[in-house]
Scaffold this motif. Sequence first.
Motif, PDB file in Angstrom:
ATOM      1  N   LYS A 119      54.192  41.965  42.967  1.00  0.00           N
ATOM      2  CA  LYS A 119      54.560  41.433  44.285  1.00  0.00           C
ATOM      3  C   LYS A 119      55.635  42.296  44.952  1.00  0.00           C
ATOM      4  CE  LYS A 119      56.122  37.340  46.806  1.00  0.00           C
ATOM      5  NZ  LYS A 119      57.009  38.154  47.677  1.00  0.00           N
ATOM      6  N   GLU A 120      56.670  42.625  44.179  1.00  0.00           N
ATOM      7  CA  GLU A 120      57.760  43.430  44.723  1.00  0.00           C
ATOM      8  C   GLU A 120      57.261  44.807  45.157  1.00  0.00           C
ATOM      9  OE1 GLU A 120      62.077  45.281  43.322  1.00  0.00           O
ATOM     10  OE2 GLU A 120      61.146  43.672  42.153  1.00  0.00           O
ATOM     11  N   LEU A 121      56.334  45.380  44.382  1.00  0.00           N
ATOM     12  CA  LEU A 121      55.813  46.693  44.724  1.00  0.00           C
ATOM     13  C   LEU A 121      54.990  46.641  46.009  1.00  0.00           C
ATOM     14  CD1 LEU A 121      55.281  49.665  44.207  1.00  0.00           C
ATOM     15  CD2 LEU A 121      53.402  49.020  42.698  1.00  0.00           C
ATOM     16  N   ILE A 122      54.121  45.647  46.135  1.00  0.00           N
ATOM     17  CA  ILE A 122      53.291  45.537  47.343  1.00  0.00           C
ATOM     18  C   ILE A 122      54.165  45.359  48.578  1.00  0.00           C
ATOM     19  CG2 ILE A 122      51.583  44.108  48.532  1.00  0.00           C
ATOM     20  CD1 ILE A 122      50.286  43.614  45.787  1.00  0.00           C
ATOM     21  N   ASP A 123      55.209  44.564  48.457  1.00  0.00           N
ATOM     22  CA  ASP A 123      56.158  44.423  49.569  1.00  0.00           C
ATOM     23  C   ASP A 123      56.816  45.766  49.883  1.00  0.00           C
ATOM     24  OD1 ASP A 123      55.690  41.714  49.894  1.00  0.00           O
ATOM     25  OD2 ASP A 123      57.305  41.115  48.532  1.00  0.00           O
ATOM     26  N   ASN A 124      57.086  46.543  48.843  1.00  0.00           N
ATOM     27  CA  ASN A 124      57.783  47.818  48.981  1.00  0.00           C
ATOM     28  C   ASN A 124      56.935  48.869  49.709  1.00  0.00           C
ATOM     29  OD1 ASN A 124      58.511  50.640  47.103  1.00  0.00           O
ATOM     30  ND2 ASN A 124      60.120  49.628  48.262  1.00  0.00           N
ATOM     31  N   ILE A 125      55.606  48.801  49.564  1.00  0.00           N
ATOM     32  CA  ILE A 125      54.726  49.816  50.170  1.00  0.00           C
ATOM     33  C   ILE A 125      53.917  49.244  51.330  1.00  0.00           C
ATOM     34  CG2 ILE A 125      54.561  51.212  48.077  1.00  0.00           C
ATOM     35  CD1 ILE A 125      51.896  49.862  47.487  1.00  0.00           C
ATOM     36  N   ALA A 126      54.428  48.173  51.923  1.00  0.00           N
ATOM     37  CA  ALA A 126      53.701  47.506  53.008  1.00  0.00           C
ATOM     38  C   ALA A 126      53.501  48.401  54.230  1.00  0.00           C
ATOM     39  CB  ALA A 126      54.434  46.230  53.415  1.00  0.00           C
ATOM     40  N   PHE A 127      54.258  49.496  54.329  1.00  0.00           N
ATOM     41  CA  PHE A 127      54.117  50.410  55.466  1.00  0.00           C
ATOM     42  C   PHE A 127      52.813  51.218  55.393  1.00  0.00           C
ATOM     43  CE2 PHE A 127      55.824  53.047  52.177  1.00  0.00           C
ATOM     44  CZ  PHE A 127      55.369  54.334  52.437  1.00  0.00           C
ATOM     45  N   ALA A 128      52.160  51.268  54.232  1.00  0.00           N
ATOM     46  CA  ALA A 128      50.906  52.011  54.077  1.00  0.00           C
ATOM     47  C   ALA A 128      49.796  51.316  54.872  1.00  0.00           C
ATOM     48  CB  ALA A 128      50.521  52.113  52.612  1.00  0.00           C
ATOM     49  N   ASP A 129      48.848  52.117  55.369  1.00  0.00           N
ATOM     50  CA  ASP A 129      47.758  51.564  56.174  1.00  0.00           C
ATOM     51  C   ASP A 129      46.706  50.867  55.310  1.00  0.00           C
ATOM     52  OD1 ASP A 129      48.397  52.895  58.924  1.00  0.00           O
ATOM     53  OD2 ASP A 129      48.554  54.499  57.449  1.00  0.00           O
ATOM     54  N   GLU A 130      46.642  51.240  54.047  1.00  0.00           N
ATOM     55  CA  GLU A 130      45.682  50.643  53.113  1.00  0.00           C
ATOM     56  C   GLU A 130      46.335  50.588  51.742  1.00  0.00           C
ATOM     57  OE1 GLU A 130      41.027  51.383  52.163  1.00  0.00           O
ATOM     58  OE2 GLU A 130      42.313  53.135  51.807  1.00  0.00           O
ATOM     59  N   ILE A 131      46.212  49.448  51.074  1.00  0.00           N
ATOM     60  CA  ILE A 131      46.743  49.296  49.719  1.00  0.00           C
ATOM     61  C   ILE A 131      45.593  48.858  48.816  1.00  0.00           C
ATOM     62  CG2 ILE A 131      48.372  48.080  48.217  1.00  0.00           C
ATOM     63  CD1 ILE A 131      50.135  47.638  50.671  1.00  0.00           C
ATOM     64  N   ILE A 132      45.367  49.614  47.740  1.00  0.00           N
ATOM     65  CA  ILE A 132      44.295  49.281  46.797  1.00  0.00           C
ATOM     66  C   ILE A 132      44.888  49.138  45.402  1.00  0.00           C
ATOM     67  CG2 ILE A 132      42.054  49.947  45.844  1.00  0.00           C
ATOM     68  CD1 ILE A 132      41.610  51.715  48.263  1.00  0.00           C
ATOM     69  N   VAL A 133      44.615  48.015  44.770  1.00  0.00           N
ATOM     70  CA  VAL A 133      45.036  47.764  43.390  1.00  0.00           C
ATOM     71  C   VAL A 133      43.812  47.899  42.492  1.00  0.00           C
ATOM     72  CG1 VAL A 133      45.932  46.066  41.768  1.00  0.00           C
ATOM     73  CG2 VAL A 133      46.947  46.267  44.047  1.00  0.00           C
ATOM     74  N   ILE A 134      43.891  48.778  41.510  1.00  0.00           N
ATOM     75  CA  ILE A 134      42.803  48.947  40.535  1.00  0.00           C
ATOM     76  C   ILE A 134      43.294  48.339  39.228  1.00  0.00           C
ATOM     77  CG2 ILE A 134      41.303  50.573  39.318  1.00  0.00           C
ATOM     78  CD1 ILE A 134      43.083  51.551  42.538  1.00  0.00           C
ATOM     79  N   ASP A 135      42.768  47.202  38.895  1.00  0.00           N
ATOM     80  CA  ASP A 135      43.245  46.444  37.737  1.00  0.00           C
ATOM     81  C   ASP A 135      42.250  46.548  36.583  1.00  0.00           C
ATOM     82  OD1 ASP A 135      45.195  44.277  36.707  1.00  0.00           O
ATOM     83  OD2 ASP A 135      43.210  43.423  36.337  1.00  0.00           O
ATOM     84  N   SER A 136      42.777  46.764  35.378  1.00  0.00           N
ATOM     85  CA  SER A 136      41.898  46.885  34.202  1.00  0.00           C
ATOM     86  C   SER A 136      41.871  45.555  33.435  1.00  0.00           C
ATOM     87  CB  SER A 136      42.348  48.050  33.312  1.00  0.00           C
ATOM     88  OG  SER A 136      43.733  47.993  33.043  1.00  0.00           O
ATOM     89  N   PHE A 137      41.495  44.498  34.163  1.00  0.00           N
ATOM     90  CA  PHE A 137      41.262  43.166  33.599  1.00  0.00           C
ATOM     91  C   PHE A 137      42.515  42.593  32.932  1.00  0.00           C
ATOM     92  CE2 PHE A 137      37.259  45.392  33.926  1.00  0.00           C
ATOM     93  CZ  PHE A 137      36.453  44.460  34.571  1.00  0.00           C
ATOM     94  N   SER A 138      43.551  42.448  33.750  1.00  0.00           N
ATOM     95  CA  SER A 138      44.804  41.847  33.279  1.00  0.00           C
ATOM     96  C   SER A 138      44.570  40.431  32.771  1.00  0.00           C
ATOM     97  CB  SER A 138      45.830  41.814  34.412  1.00  0.00           C
ATOM     98  OG  SER A 138      46.258  43.107  34.756  1.00  0.00           O
ATOM     99  N   THR A 139      45.374  40.040  31.784  1.00  0.00           N
ATOM    100  CA  THR A 139      45.269  38.690  31.217  1.00  0.00           C
ATOM    101  C   THR A 139      46.382  37.776  31.717  1.00  0.00           C
ATOM    102  OG1 THR A 139      46.518  39.426  29.269  1.00  0.00           O
ATOM    103  CG2 THR A 139      44.114  39.530  29.142  1.00  0.00           C
ATOM    104  N   ASP A 140      47.287  38.326  32.568  1.00  0.00           N
ATOM    105  CA  ASP A 140      48.346  37.496  33.139  1.00  0.00           C
ATOM    106  C   ASP A 140      48.005  37.201  34.605  1.00  0.00           C
ATOM    107  OD1 ASP A 140      48.802  39.855  34.429  1.00  0.00           O
ATOM    108  OD2 ASP A 140      50.855  40.132  33.721  1.00  0.00           O
ATOM    109  N   ASN A 141      49.001  36.992  35.451  1.00  0.00           N
ATOM    110  CA  ASN A 141      48.753  36.608  36.850  1.00  0.00           C
ATOM    111  C   ASN A 141      48.706  37.789  37.816  1.00  0.00           C
ATOM    112  OD1 ASN A 141      48.592  33.786  36.414  1.00  0.00           O
ATOM    113  ND2 ASN A 141      50.821  33.706  36.208  1.00  0.00           N
TER     114      ASN A 141
END
Length: 618
Positions: free
Chosen positions: A385-407
């Motif tokens: 969450k903190e990271l996404i807020d930190n890079i909110a100035f980017a025009d596109e944000i993509i998270v590539i997740d390798s099947f996390s088991t947490d939230n």
Amino acid sequence: MKILVIQQKMIGDVLISSIICNNLRIAYPNAQIDYLVYESTTPVLEGNRNIDNIILFEEKHRKSKAAFLKLALQIRATHYDLVIDAYSKLESWLIVLLSGAKRKISYKKKGRTFLYTDNVPFEPYPKTNLGLAIERRLSLLDPLDLNIKIDPLPKLYVSEKEKQEAVSLFEKNQLKKERKTIMISLLGSEKLKTYPLEYMAKLVDTIADTFDVNILFNYFPKQLNDAKFVFDSCKPSTQEKIYFNLYGDSLRSFIAIMNQCDLIIGNDGGAINMAKALNKPSFILFSPWIEKKIWATFEDGIMHNSVHLNDFKPELFSNLTEKELKKRAIDLYKNFYPELFTNQMIAFLSNNLSDNKKKSIEICNTKKPLLTALIITYNEEHNIKELIDNIAFADEIIVIDSFSTDNTLAIAKSFDTVKVVQHPFENYALQRNFAISLATNPWILFIDADERLTPKLQQEITQTIQQKEAFSAYNVYRRFMFENTILNYSGWQTDKIIRLFQNNKAFYSEQKIVHEKLNVTGEIGKLKNKLIHYSYTDFTSYKQKMIVYGKMKAKEEFAKGTSPNFFHYYIRPLYQFVYQYFIRLGILDGKKGVILCYLNALSVSVRFQELKKLKSKN
């Protein structure tokens, strides 16, 4: 006003240069606009009302000086006010010289500037995702200061009769209507531009195995043997999806058939350019000797994508001239095996075979280059969450997740502006390359979940990507945080990493699967402001991270054929500690330095213990 546009080249060039005529028509609706082209290329101009007359440059004009002179004098007799030479070769120089036009525009090239009233710089690098082939043509309009909105898209026009004939052909060959239809650009204009046929068969198998689609081959009757080779090399289950006898026996029939397809995959060339002019998504395989920056037009990473051997193995291209590359093209092709880009191709197909795919080409704004921020994650609920807020100035944000088991997944998906993709993790290099394949903007910011940008670094990044003469990539120094305090030494004082780079100019080497290396085409610059790296949050988590890194490095050593011995088991870990603690001044970091140097030495020990296990298993 009378205008002549000259483009004596092949189909793709003639089609793309037609955008000059299209924009001139918008600016000068009452002008006479004529187009000088080779006779064989006229099918791509049929139905284009922006062109008043097509002037043919025929074989006789090349073989006979008298016939050539007669053509040049006919052009002179037309009294053109403006000639735009998009060809700029000997044949066109003579025509321009004899034309008598008041204004003559072409590219600025040594030894021929006297021929033209306006010489336009021949740009070496693209400024947008239009690609150099488009940008260079449009630059020929710059001296005219046209007060119009430029339309950069080449157009193809298909008559209702041609559409109906193509529909009837699909019905006759019993294509399944519930399936999407893929055109395979099977063969290039020559062998040096043709992806190896045995590799192409593997790609077609992959497509058929992954998607339930109709598959068409683009080939002419004279290319039947090569097309049959690919078909016969495919699996029986793939052959059932290929409609081998449905093909275009002329350019116009191909255009009509392509108009009924959903997308195209295959060799760069006229077929690809025609498909793009019909607004069809494309995935291009470039020949090793062709410059991707020129012909990767409208590249956005989603609707249009392309691959070149140089993207994956730049070391093969070191210090080679275009002439040398052309000479070695066939041998270089052998290194361009399908596994290098299969993930990219599947991602492209997934995006463009879905019902909610993008319907039109998006063009990156030249005044505001767009930025994609990429994050790869696994169980990062405390950071994401903190990271996404930190890079909110980017025009596109993509998270590539390798099947996390947490939230992690739930938190990332809670942001409307974030695209979340799940993808199995094999190693860091492959995961990062997959992430790059998803980026749709010309600039990429790769950032890890435990990194943060300062406001000054955010501002510097925004300003950097707007620079006209920007580098291909940028190193950024990192400030290492031990828990919540800065670690000043222990080897981290000069830590730097490439985090900002231009899309299509960088790819991660698959030889290094941890602490991966980014291969960059072009020059690398350096950012002034530092990135904050919250790598060490507590002893247990950092120790686990070092163990994971050690095991992954063992796989690299195993691939290189390293055989571990006493030196690797005992001397290497000890040296790592001594180097970081004494030579890299970890001693000045006190207790923190001891801990960090010990854990890094532990990682080296784990590496060679794990390598021993791998060796014993094999």
